[in-house]
Scaffold this motif. Structure first.
Motif, short mmCIF file in Angstrom:
data_model
loop_
_atom_site.label_atom_id
_atom_site.label_comp_id
_atom_site.label_asym_id
_atom_site.label_seq_id
_atom_site.Cartn_x
_atom_site.Cartn_y
_atom_site.Cartn_z
N SER A 7 -25.90 5.34 4.57
CA SER A 7 -25.91 4.32 5.62
C SER A 7 -24.78 4.59 6.61
O SER A 7 -23.67 4.93 6.21
N LYS A 8 -25.09 4.44 7.87
CA LYS A 8 -24.11 4.66 8.92
C LYS A 8 -23.77 3.32 9.56
O LYS A 8 -24.67 2.54 9.90
N ILE A 9 -22.51 3.08 9.79
CA ILE A 9 -22.08 1.82 10.37
C ILE A 9 -22.67 1.62 11.75
O ILE A 9 -22.92 0.48 12.17
N GLU A 10 -22.96 2.72 12.46
CA GLU A 10 -23.54 2.62 13.80
C GLU A 10 -24.88 1.88 13.78
O GLU A 10 -25.26 1.25 14.77
N LEU A 154 -13.17 -2.60 14.01
CA LEU A 154 -13.21 -1.23 13.52
C LEU A 154 -14.30 -1.15 12.46
O LEU A 154 -14.30 -1.93 11.50
N GLY A 155 -15.25 -0.24 12.66
CA GLY A 155 -16.35 -0.09 11.71
C GLY A 155 -16.24 1.22 10.95
O GLY A 155 -15.95 2.26 11.53
N ILE A 156 -16.49 1.17 9.62
CA ILE A 156 -16.36 2.36 8.78
C ILE A 156 -17.57 2.49 7.87
O ILE A 156 -17.98 1.52 7.22
N SER A 157 -18.13 3.68 7.79
CA SER A 157 -19.24 3.95 6.87
C SER A 157 -18.65 4.32 5.51
O SER A 157 -18.43 5.50 5.20
N ILE A 158 -18.37 3.32 4.70
CA ILE A 158 -17.73 3.54 3.41
C ILE A 158 -17.98 2.32 2.52
O ILE A 158 -18.11 1.20 3.02
N SER A 159 -18.05 2.54 1.23
CA SER A 159 -18.23 1.43 0.31
C SER A 159 -16.96 0.59 0.25
O SER A 159 -15.84 1.11 0.25
N SER A 160 -17.12 -0.71 0.20
CA SER A 160 -15.96 -1.60 0.11
C SER A 160 -15.21 -1.37 -1.20
O SER A 160 -14.02 -1.72 -1.31
N VAL A 186 -19.88 -0.50 5.72
CA VAL A 186 -21.23 -0.46 5.18
C VAL A 186 -21.31 0.71 4.20
O VAL A 186 -20.86 1.81 4.49
N GLY A 187 -21.82 0.44 3.00
CA GLY A 187 -21.95 1.48 1.98
C GLY A 187 -23.37 1.97 1.87
O GLY A 187 -24.22 1.71 2.73
N LYS A 188 -23.66 2.67 0.78
CA LYS A 188 -24.97 3.27 0.60
C LYS A 188 -26.09 2.23 0.44
O LYS A 188 -27.25 2.53 0.68
N ARG A 189 -25.74 1.04 0.02
CA ARG A 189 -26.76 -0.01 -0.15
C ARG A 189 -27.06 -0.76 1.15
O ARG A 189 -27.76 -1.77 1.15
N ALA A 190 -26.49 -0.27 2.26
CA ALA A 190 -26.75 -0.82 3.59
C ALA A 190 -26.35 -2.29 3.69
O ALA A 190 -26.99 -3.07 4.39
N ARG A 191 -25.29 -2.66 3.00
CA ARG A 191 -24.79 -4.03 3.07
C ARG A 191 -23.47 -4.03 3.82
O ARG A 191 -22.50 -3.40 3.40
#
Length: 231
Positions: A7-10, A154-160, A186-191
């Motif tokens: 999942s990408k934060i974009e 600030l947006g990051i594509s990473i699991s919390s 946002v992580g791999k589960r798109a949450r």
């Protein structure tokens, strides 16, 4: 074997922030623009503008280009800490000092000085490496200084989960909190996870809309919405 799509934060940031501000400002209309410039020539990944509750123009910006770099820094630190090179450096210093003082045939120097020297080198190496990583994080956060807005994100594509027991991630959140920057991931589960809310900045002159190149376009869009609401 199933796997989650990356999942990408974009792909999620704008929808999340639209819902966030729609609820906050009690409006169904939000002006969204991606990849625009300020009048000073700085690139902004995106803005969301609307009428605030006091009928002033409100604008928030979102920074996404640093997502991959931040994700790598935080993930590597979570897995490897400060790395193993500092152990090798300390060992080499210990060995070098030991053989040097062995030639002096001094038992006291051979047993104490190499160990103390190696420990000091290890500590200094660790502090320098930590400072280097913090500077890399800071350089990415500094990009938001070029994005004038009432609120900055600030947006990051990473699991919390990567933020747990991660002192570098803690440093990032503290730095953003100090500067009033909101953080979403946002992580791999798109949450999408709201890690930290932004602090509203007061524009000293007019509003922040005037700082952007498509100022007329933004104002016209918000003006049209005003007419629709009145009608």
């Amino acid at each position: 074997m199933s796997s989650f799509k990356e999942s990408k934060i974009e792909d999620f940031a704008f929808d999340f922030l639209k819902e966030y501000y729609a609820a906050r400002h009690s409006t169904d209309y939000l002006f969204v623009e991606r990849n625009l410039q300020t009048k000073r020539g700085n690139q902004v990944d995106g803005i969301i503008a609307c009428h605030a509750n006091d009928d002033s123009h409100f604008i928030s910006s979102i920074h996404l280009r640093g997502s991959d770099r931040l994700a790598r820094l935080l993930t590597n630190y979570k897995k490897n800490g400060l790395g193993k090179l500092r152990f090798l450096t300390a060992l080499l210093v210990f060995a070098t000092a030991f053989f040097l003082f062995r030639e002096m045939q001094s038992l006291l120097f051979m047993s104490i000085v190499p160990a103390v020297t190696a420990l000091l080198v290890f500590i200094i190496h660790s502090l320098l490496k930590e400072r280097l990583l913090q500077e890399k994080v800071k350089s990415i956060v500094d990009e938001l200084r070029k994005q004038p807005a009432d609120e900055q994100w600030l947006g990051i594509s990473i699991s919390s989960l990567c933020f747990r027991n991660n002192s570098l991630a803690k440093y990032l959140l503290q730095l953003c909190e100090k500067r009033g920057i909101g953080v979403i991931t946002v992580g791999k589960r798109a949450r999408v996870v709201l890690m930290q809310r932004p602090r509203t900045i007061i524009c000293r002159r007019g509003d922040f809309v005037s700082h952007y190149s498509p100022e007329d376009k933004i104002r016209q869009a918000l003006l049209n919405q005003t007419y629709l609401v009145v009608a």
